[in-house]
Design a protein around this motif. Structure first.
Motif, PDB file in Angstrom:
ATOM      1  N   PHE A 136       0.936  -1.137   0.008  1.00 52.20           N
ATOM      2  CA  PHE A 136       0.087  -0.072   0.080  1.00 52.20           C
ATOM      3  C   PHE A 136       0.875   1.270  -0.131  1.00 52.20           C
ATOM      4  N   VAL A 137       0.723   2.200  -0.806  1.00 45.87           N
ATOM      5  CA  VAL A 137       0.917   3.486  -0.898  1.00 45.87           C
ATOM      6  C   VAL A 137      -0.038   4.568  -0.769  1.00 45.87           C
ATOM      7  N   THR A 138       0.155   5.794  -0.631  1.00 45.41           N
ATOM      8  CA  THR A 138      -0.704   6.785  -0.526  1.00 45.41           C
ATOM      9  C   THR A 138      -1.841   7.044  -1.625  1.00 45.41           C
ATOM     10  N   GLY A 139      -1.426   6.849  -2.533  1.00 41.15           N
ATOM     11  CA  GLY A 139      -2.514   7.054  -3.943  1.00 41.15           C
ATOM     12  C   GLY A 139      -1.653   6.517  -5.181  1.00 41.15           C
ATOM     13  N   ALA A 140      -2.466   6.708  -6.408  1.00 41.57           N
ATOM     14  CA  ALA A 140      -1.933   6.049  -7.552  1.00 41.57           C
ATOM     15  C   ALA A 140      -0.562   6.789  -7.848  1.00 41.57           C
ATOM     16  N   THR A 141      -0.451   8.173  -7.649  1.00 43.25           N
ATOM     17  CA  THR A 141       0.592   8.701  -8.114  1.00 43.25           C
ATOM     18  C   THR A 141       1.874   8.294  -7.390  1.00 43.25           C
ATOM     19  N   MET A 142       1.819   7.935  -6.176  1.00 38.07           N
ATOM     20  CA  MET A 142       2.838   7.281  -5.400  1.00 38.07           C
ATOM     21  C   MET A 142       3.068   5.882  -6.038  1.00 38.07           C
ATOM     22  N   ALA A 143       2.037   5.259  -6.219  1.00 41.25           N
ATOM     23  CA  ALA A 143       2.208   3.889  -6.704  1.00 41.25           C
ATOM     24  C   ALA A 143       2.982   3.985  -8.206  1.00 41.25           C
ATOM     25  N   ASN A 144       2.764   5.135  -8.949  1.00 42.20           N
ATOM     26  CA  ASN A 144       3.343   5.212 -10.313  1.00 42.20           C
ATOM     27  C   ASN A 144       4.822   5.452  -9.830  1.00 42.20           C
ATOM     28  N   PHE A 145       5.058   6.258  -8.998  1.00 42.74           N
ATOM     29  CA  PHE A 145       6.463   6.876  -8.676  1.00 42.74           C
ATOM     30  C   PHE A 145       7.008   5.392  -8.148  1.00 42.74           C
ATOM     31  N   THR A 146       6.509   4.644  -7.245  1.00 39.03           N
ATOM     32  CA  THR A 146       7.326   3.399  -6.878  1.00 39.03           C
ATOM     33  C   THR A 146       7.588   2.679  -7.757  1.00 39.03           C
ATOM     34  N   SER A 147       6.564   2.315  -8.725  1.00 41.45           N
ATOM     35  CA  SER A 147       6.833   1.404  -9.924  1.00 41.45           C
ATOM     36  C   SER A 147       7.778   1.802 -10.954  1.00 41.45           C
ATOM     37  N   LEU A 148       7.813   3.102 -11.362  1.00 35.23           N
ATOM     38  CA  LEU A 148       8.601   3.568 -12.268  1.00 35.23           C
ATOM     39  C   LEU A 148      10.279   3.602 -11.418  1.00 35.23           C
ATOM     40  N   ALA A 149      10.210   3.744 -10.070  1.00 34.81           N
ATOM     41  CA  ALA A 149      11.669   3.724  -9.475  1.00 34.81           C
ATOM     42  C   ALA A 149      11.982   2.155  -9.557  1.00 34.81           C
ATOM     43  N   LEU A 150      11.309   1.201  -9.710  1.00 32.55           N
ATOM     44  CA  LEU A 150      11.622   0.115  -9.842  1.00 32.55           C
ATOM     45  C   LEU A 150      12.403  -0.144 -11.349  1.00 32.55           C
ATOM     46  N   ALA A 151      11.572   0.438 -12.344  1.00 27.79           N
ATOM     47  CA  ALA A 151      11.914   0.304 -13.781  1.00 27.79           C
ATOM     48  C   ALA A 151      13.030   1.083 -13.918  1.00 27.79           C
ATOM     49  N   ARG A 152      13.203   2.216 -13.476  1.00 31.55           N
ATOM     50  CA  ARG A 152      14.888   2.659 -13.422  1.00 31.55           C
ATOM     51  C   ARG A 152      15.750   1.911 -13.094  1.00 31.55           C
ATOM     52  N   THR A 306       4.362  -5.678  -8.151  1.00 32.60           N
ATOM     53  CA  THR A 306       5.436  -5.974  -8.952  1.00 32.60           C
ATOM     54  C   THR A 306       5.738  -7.424  -8.938  1.00 32.60           C
ATOM     55  N   ARG A 307       6.290  -7.812 -10.036  1.00 35.59           N
ATOM     56  CA  ARG A 307       6.861  -9.138 -10.199  1.00 35.59           C
ATOM     57  C   ARG A 307       8.555  -9.076  -9.709  1.00 35.59           C
ATOM     58  N   HIS A 308       8.908  -8.061  -9.316  1.00 37.37           N
ATOM     59  CA  HIS A 308      10.348  -8.011  -9.161  1.00 37.37           C
ATOM     60  C   HIS A 308      10.521  -7.423  -7.552  1.00 37.37           C
ATOM     61  N   LYS A 309      10.345  -8.391  -6.698  1.00 41.65           N
ATOM     62  CA  LYS A 309      10.432  -7.924  -5.417  1.00 41.65           C
ATOM     63  C   LYS A 309      11.757  -7.703  -4.923  1.00 41.65           C
ATOM     64  N   ARG A 310      12.737  -8.271  -5.561  1.00 40.15           N
ATOM     65  CA  ARG A 310      14.129  -8.338  -5.360  1.00 40.15           C
ATOM     66  C   ARG A 310      14.730  -6.568  -5.856  1.00 40.15           C
ATOM     67  N   THR A 311      14.282  -6.239  -6.890  1.00 39.96           N
ATOM     68  CA  THR A 311      14.575  -4.879  -7.334  1.00 39.96           C
ATOM     69  C   THR A 311      13.924  -3.742  -6.462  1.00 39.96           C
ATOM     70  N   GLN A 312      12.895  -4.169  -6.081  1.00 40.97           N
ATOM     71  CA  GLN A 312      12.299  -3.195  -5.058  1.00 40.97           C
ATOM     72  C   GLN A 312      12.871  -2.998  -3.848  1.00 40.97           C
ATOM     73  N   LEU A 313      13.612  -4.155  -3.293  1.00 40.80           N
ATOM     74  CA  LEU A 313      14.239  -4.254  -2.246  1.00 40.80           C
ATOM     75  C   LEU A 313      15.560  -3.515  -2.295  1.00 40.80           C
ATOM     76  N   GLN A 314      16.194  -3.334  -3.654  1.00 36.93           N
ATOM     77  CA  GLN A 314      17.442  -2.710  -3.895  1.00 36.93           C
ATOM     78  C   GLN A 314      17.301  -1.098  -3.903  1.00 36.93           C
ATOM     79  N   THR A 336       8.955   0.245   0.389  1.00 30.72           N
ATOM     80  CA  THR A 336       8.059   1.321  -0.008  1.00 30.72           C
ATOM     81  C   THR A 336       8.819   2.636   0.564  1.00 30.72           C
ATOM     82  N   PRO A 337       8.298   3.699  -0.256  1.00 30.87           N
ATOM     83  CA  PRO A 337       8.995   5.044  -0.102  1.00 30.87           C
ATOM     84  C   PRO A 337       9.194   5.454   1.291  1.00 30.87           C
ATOM     85  N   GLU A 338       8.291   5.135   1.977  1.00 26.54           N
ATOM     86  CA  GLU A 338       7.967   5.483   3.503  1.00 26.54           C
ATOM     87  C   GLU A 338       8.720   4.573   4.570  1.00 26.54           C
ATOM     88  N   ASN A 339       8.959   4.883   5.702  1.00 26.17           N
ATOM     89  CA  ASN A 339       9.249   4.013   6.801  1.00 26.17           C
ATOM     90  C   ASN A 339       8.117   3.718   7.564  1.00 26.17           C
TER      91      ASN A 339
END
Ligand SMILES: *Cc1c(COP(=O)(O)O)cnc(C)c1O
Length: 467
Positions: A136-152, A306-314, A336-339
């Motif tokens: 869970f994140v705060t909204g779709a903007t943050m979900a897009n942000f989080t996902s594109l951080a993984l893509a990057r 995401t299908r890339h949990k390891r990337t998300q961890l990185q 996630t972006p928050e702690n």
């Protein structure tokens, strides 16, 4: 303890009933309160030295501000894509504050486990593979942000670089391809240091907002390197869907990260009538879906898959020594972006438990039916015209005047808002200023659309008389 705190501690029960009374006053009038109102800047007060106590604050709030809130949870707020709050979700949301858990993943509460459970419900609701990791994140903007951080991070990996450690300073530009990306995608590119200019807009199909697959393939060929593709499942103007099966097939020929922005379009999965729009979604590397839109839970809730949990961890690993084992799920600190994070899964869990799959199928189908009905009324009228066929729950239309300017649309919408029975927001579709009616509230019925049509007809007549 401070005197006022002591008094409130002793009065806790009274404060809670008083709060319920204030909420009740609002919730009992969802059918009649104006959905939107014009509010100008208020004079700012100084911070009180001595507090007045919770009960007096409740009175003060009710007297001065309660009547100036938007009735955005009522059945006729059609601006943006605004869901209301189901009864069960409000119950859940209130308890989030009462329990005030830090759902970060430290092993001291059931909260993170219930988040994992809620994500599992969602995967079933949306027909997503169990292989997705979600949070869970705060909204779709943050979900897009989080996902594109993984893509990057993934693009870096393809180039043999670890952006999370080395940064982007030395990196060649990253390319993003998309047909009709939501504005929050552009904002995310800015926040991520990829840059808004890295977006390559791909041609869409004739009279559609869905990407032209041939044009997309040509661009993938031309790019000649790993890129990010953002597919759109439910555009805000016409609820158009990219062909995810076709984009999925391109994955076997070209190396790209597929992100699907299904902020509200994801709910097409709830109904057999619309589920085909999402067919192929499991090709996605990452997915965004909002909860505070069509799930009808209070604000501050979206899911990122995401299908890339390891990337998300990185990308999101928090290195502080006191944190637990990052491989252990669900340790959301590291993903996630928050702690520290609010237990924002709970309202969703409540509403999914309360109404189930069937409940959401009914909401989605009733909303779409209402939108189609409104679309028919617009189509048959002399004063308005549809800008696009109604596909699901959004009606995009404009005034049938020869040169309808944005200024005229705004004047019209101000008139509609001040009438006090409906609320819409403006848009521009294919260069034409227009109006969007987004139907995504659990209370909305066909009759609400008839009332809405009556209001816009009256306001339009008045405007004509003024000219
Ligand atoms: C609403 C929306 C967003 C942004 O969502 P927020 O919850 O407002 O951050 C992103 N993409 C699409 C397609 C949307 O409809």
């Amino acid at each position: 303890m401070h005197r006022q705190l002591r008094t409130d501690l002793n009065n806790f029960e009274k404060i809670l009933s008083h709060t319920t009374a204030v909420a009740k006053e609002h919730l009992n009038q969802l059918d009649t309160l104006p959905p939107g109102r014009f509010i100008s800047d208020i004079p700012l007060q100084d911070l009180p030295l001595k507090g007045i106590g919770a009960e007096a604050v409740l009175d003060y709030f009710q007297k001065n501000f309660a009547h100036q809130m938007a009735n955005s949870t009522g059945p006729r707020y059609f601006g943006f894509v605004t869901g209301g709050s189901t009864p069960a979700s409000i119950a859940g949301d209130w308890l989030v504050s009462a329990y005030d858990q830090n759902a970060c993943g430290s092993n001291d509460s059931i909260a993170p486990q219930l988040e994992r459970q809620t994500i599992h419900f969602f995967k079933e609701l949306f027909g997503l593979s169990e292989a997705y990791f979600g949070s869970f994140v705060t909204g779709a903007t943050m979900a897009n942000f989080t996902s594109l951080a993984l893509a990057r991070q993934w693009v870096g990996e393809q180039r043999g670089v670890d952006f999370s450690n080395d940064g982007l300073c030395e990196a060649a530009p990253i390319k993003i391809l998309s047909g009709t990306p939501h504005s929050s995608i552009m904002k995310s590119l800015s926040m991520l240091g990829i840059g808004r200019k890295s977006m390559i807009k791909i041609e869409t199909l004739p009279d559609r907002e869905a990407v032209d697959i041939v044009a997309l393939e040509n661009n993938l060929k031309e790019a000649g390197e790993p890129v990010i593709v953002v597919a759109n499942s439910g555009t805000v103007n016409t609820v158009d869907f990219d062909d995810l099966e076709a984009i999925g097939r391109l994955k076997s020929k070209y190396n790209f990260w597929l992100h699907v922005d299904a902020a509200f379009g994801g709910f097409a999965a709830c109904s057999e009538k619309y589920a085909h729009y999402l067919s192929g979604i499991n090709h996605a590397d990452s997915i965004t879906i909002d909860a505070h839109k069509w799930l009808n839970v209070p604000y501050d809730a979206a899911m990122q898959f995401t299908r890339h949990k390891r990337t998300q961890l990185q990308v999101f690993q928090n290195s502080a020594a006191y944190l637990g084992d990052p491989e252990k799920s669900p340790d959301y600190f590291h993903y996630t972006p928050e702690n520290s994070r609010r237990f924002r899964a709970l309202p969703s869990w409540f509403t999914l438990m309360a109404y189930g799959k069937e409940g959401y199928q009914e909401i989605v189908e009733r909303n779409c039916e209402a939108a189609h009905h409104f679309g028919e009324l617009i189509k048959a009228s002399e004063n308005f015209q549809l800008l696009a066929p109604v596909r699901m729950n959004v009606v995009c239309f404009t005034l049938r005047e020869i040169d309808t300017t944005m200024e005229a649309i705004k004047r019209f919408l101000d008139g509609v808002r001040d009438d006090g029975r409906v609320f819409f927001t403006p848009t521009v579709y294919r260069g034409i200023p227009g109006i969007r009616a987004a139907v995504s509230n659990w209370l909305t019925e066909r009759e609400d659309m008839e009332l809405a049509f009556e209001v816009i007809t009256v306001v339009n007549q008045k405007m004509k008389l003024q000219v």
